[in-house]
Design a protein around this motif. Structure first.
Motif, PDB file in Angstrom:
ATOM      1  N   LYS A  75       1.072  -0.924   0.101  1.00 28.72           N
ATOM      2  CA  LYS A  75      -0.028  -0.082  -0.715  1.00 28.72           C
ATOM      3  C   LYS A  75       0.892   1.096   0.113  1.00 28.72           C
ATOM      4  O   LYS A  75       0.234   2.374  -0.922  1.00 28.72           O
ATOM      5  CB  LYS A  75      -0.989  -0.368   1.314  1.00 28.72           C
ATOM      6  N   TYR A  76       1.502   1.351   0.893  1.00 25.50           N
ATOM      7  CA  TYR A  76       3.066   2.469   1.053  1.00 25.50           C
ATOM      8  C   TYR A  76       3.589   2.721  -0.144  1.00 25.50           C
ATOM      9  O   TYR A  76       3.731   3.645  -1.294  1.00 25.50           O
ATOM     10  CB  TYR A  76       3.592   2.068   2.042  1.00 25.50           C
ATOM     11  N   ALA A  77       3.747   1.264  -0.721  1.00 26.60           N
ATOM     12  CA  ALA A  77       4.912   1.358  -2.104  1.00 26.60           C
ATOM     13  C   ALA A  77       3.664   1.919  -3.431  1.00 26.60           C
ATOM     14  O   ALA A  77       4.396   2.556  -4.407  1.00 26.60           O
ATOM     15  CB  ALA A  77       5.275  -0.284  -1.999  1.00 26.60           C
ATOM     16  N   LEU A  78       2.632   1.927  -3.098  1.00 29.18           N
ATOM     17  CA  LEU A  78       1.864   1.776  -4.368  1.00 29.18           C
ATOM     18  C   LEU A  78       1.740   3.816  -4.257  1.00 29.18           C
ATOM     19  O   LEU A  78       1.780   4.373  -5.293  1.00 29.18           O
ATOM     20  CB  LEU A  78       0.976   1.314  -4.171  1.00 29.18           C
ATOM     21  N   VAL A  79       1.012   4.484  -3.201  1.00 34.47           N
ATOM     22  CA  VAL A  79       1.260   5.444  -3.051  1.00 34.47           C
ATOM     23  C   VAL A  79       2.508   5.751  -3.662  1.00 34.47           C
ATOM     24  O   VAL A  79       2.577   7.466  -4.049  1.00 34.47           O
ATOM     25  CB  VAL A  79       0.966   5.896  -1.509  1.00 34.47           C
ATOM     26  N   ILE A  80       3.599   5.356  -2.855  1.00 37.77           N
ATOM     27  CA  ILE A  80       4.813   6.914  -3.007  1.00 37.77           C
ATOM     28  C   ILE A  80       5.034   6.367  -4.974  1.00 37.77           C
ATOM     29  O   ILE A  80       5.546   7.420  -5.098  1.00 37.77           O
ATOM     30  CB  ILE A  80       5.688   5.742  -2.275  1.00 37.77           C
ATOM     31  N   ALA A  81       5.017   5.011  -5.316  1.00 39.31           N
ATOM     32  CA  ALA A  81       4.984   5.193  -6.884  1.00 39.31           C
ATOM     33  C   ALA A  81       4.486   6.314  -7.856  1.00 39.31           C
ATOM     34  O   ALA A  81       4.441   6.828  -8.086  1.00 39.31           O
ATOM     35  CB  ALA A  81       4.731   3.794  -7.228  1.00 39.31           C
ATOM     36  N   MET A  82       2.880   6.487  -7.127  1.00 41.64           N
ATOM     37  CA  MET A  82       1.778   7.256  -7.515  1.00 41.64           C
ATOM     38  C   MET A  82       2.954   8.616  -7.514  1.00 41.64           C
ATOM     39  O   MET A  82       2.595   9.655  -8.814  1.00 41.64           O
ATOM     40  CB  MET A  82       1.030   7.100  -7.638  1.00 41.64           C
ATOM     41  N   PHE A  83       2.831   9.395  -6.919  1.00 35.54           N
ATOM     42  CA  PHE A  83       3.522  10.709  -6.729  1.00 35.54           C
ATOM     43  C   PHE A  83       4.785  10.902  -6.982  1.00 35.54           C
ATOM     44  O   PHE A  83       5.312  11.502  -7.517  1.00 35.54           O
ATOM     45  CB  PHE A  83       3.322  11.379  -5.262  1.00 35.54           C
ATOM     46  N   PHE A  84       5.991   9.627  -6.513  1.00 34.82           N
ATOM     47  CA  PHE A  84       7.177   9.334  -7.427  1.00 34.82           C
ATOM     48  C   PHE A  84       6.869  10.097  -8.852  1.00 34.82           C
ATOM     49  O   PHE A  84       7.817  10.742  -9.387  1.00 34.82           O
ATOM     50  CB  PHE A  84       7.624   8.307  -7.584  1.00 34.82           C
ATOM     51  N   VAL A  85       6.262   9.017  -9.851  1.00 33.77           N
ATOM     52  CA  VAL A  85       6.331   9.999 -11.748  1.00 33.77           C
ATOM     53  C   VAL A  85       5.868  11.141 -10.896  1.00 33.77           C
ATOM     54  O   VAL A  85       6.576  12.182 -11.549  1.00 33.77           O
ATOM     55  CB  VAL A  85       4.791   8.921 -11.813  1.00 33.77           C
ATOM     56  N   ILE A  86       5.058  11.785 -10.005  1.00 32.35           N
ATOM     57  CA  ILE A  86       4.756  12.994 -10.574  1.00 32.35           C
ATOM     58  C   ILE A  86       5.906  13.990 -10.174  1.00 32.35           C
ATOM     59  O   ILE A  86       5.798  15.016 -10.720  1.00 32.35           O
ATOM     60  CB  ILE A  86       3.378  13.300  -9.616  1.00 32.35           C
ATOM     61  N   GLY A  87       6.420  14.010  -9.047  1.00 37.30           N
ATOM     62  CA  GLY A  87       8.033  14.376  -8.683  1.00 37.30           C
ATOM     63  C   GLY A  87       8.787  14.221  -9.397  1.00 37.30           C
ATOM     64  O   GLY A  87       9.633  15.364  -9.548  1.00 37.30           O
TER      65      GLY A  87
END
Length: 122
Positions: A75-87
């Motif tokens: 769950k944490y990895a998915l949230v981080i990954a989504m915002f990693f793309v934006i960042g």
């Protein structure tokens, strides 16, 4: 591509992969400096090449090992990954707008801060 270049690329890939699997680093901390030192890349070229390597699932086998041991919070990895793309998008837009001298300074300061924090942490 010369033999020296191929050997350098192999060494960079092995070191980045080993350290990625060992301590979760590899891209920016290993590949970028080694591409600059060994192959004479500019800071922009090294960062772009390092990011390109990470486009394919290069860490899939390392992730599998951590998964088997129960060390992944999906769950944490998915949230981080989504915002990693934006960042990553906005960070890259900023990086390509900076001159190489300034980009190297930013990169160096980030490495120093992270390294000092880890070194001095109790």
């Amino acid at each position: 591509m010369t033999t020296t270049t191929i050997v350098s690329l192999i060494v960079i890939g092995l070191l980045a992969g080993m350290l990625s699997g060992l301590v979760g680093v590899g891209g920016g901390i290993i590949m970028v400096p080694l591409l600059i030192l060994f192959l004479g890349f500019s800071q922009h070229q090294a960062q772009g090449t390092s990011l390109t390597v990470l486009v394919v699932p290069v860490t899939a086998l390392a992730v599998f090992n951590y998964y088997k041991q129960g060390y992944i919070n999906w769950k944490y990895a998915l949230v981080i990954a989504m915002f990693f793309v934006i960042g990553g998008y906005f960070g890259s837009k900023l990086a390509v707008s900076l001159d190489q001298k300034m980009l190297k300074k930013v990169f160096s300061v980030v490495l120093i801060i992270v390294g000092a924090k880890l070194l001095l942490e109790k």
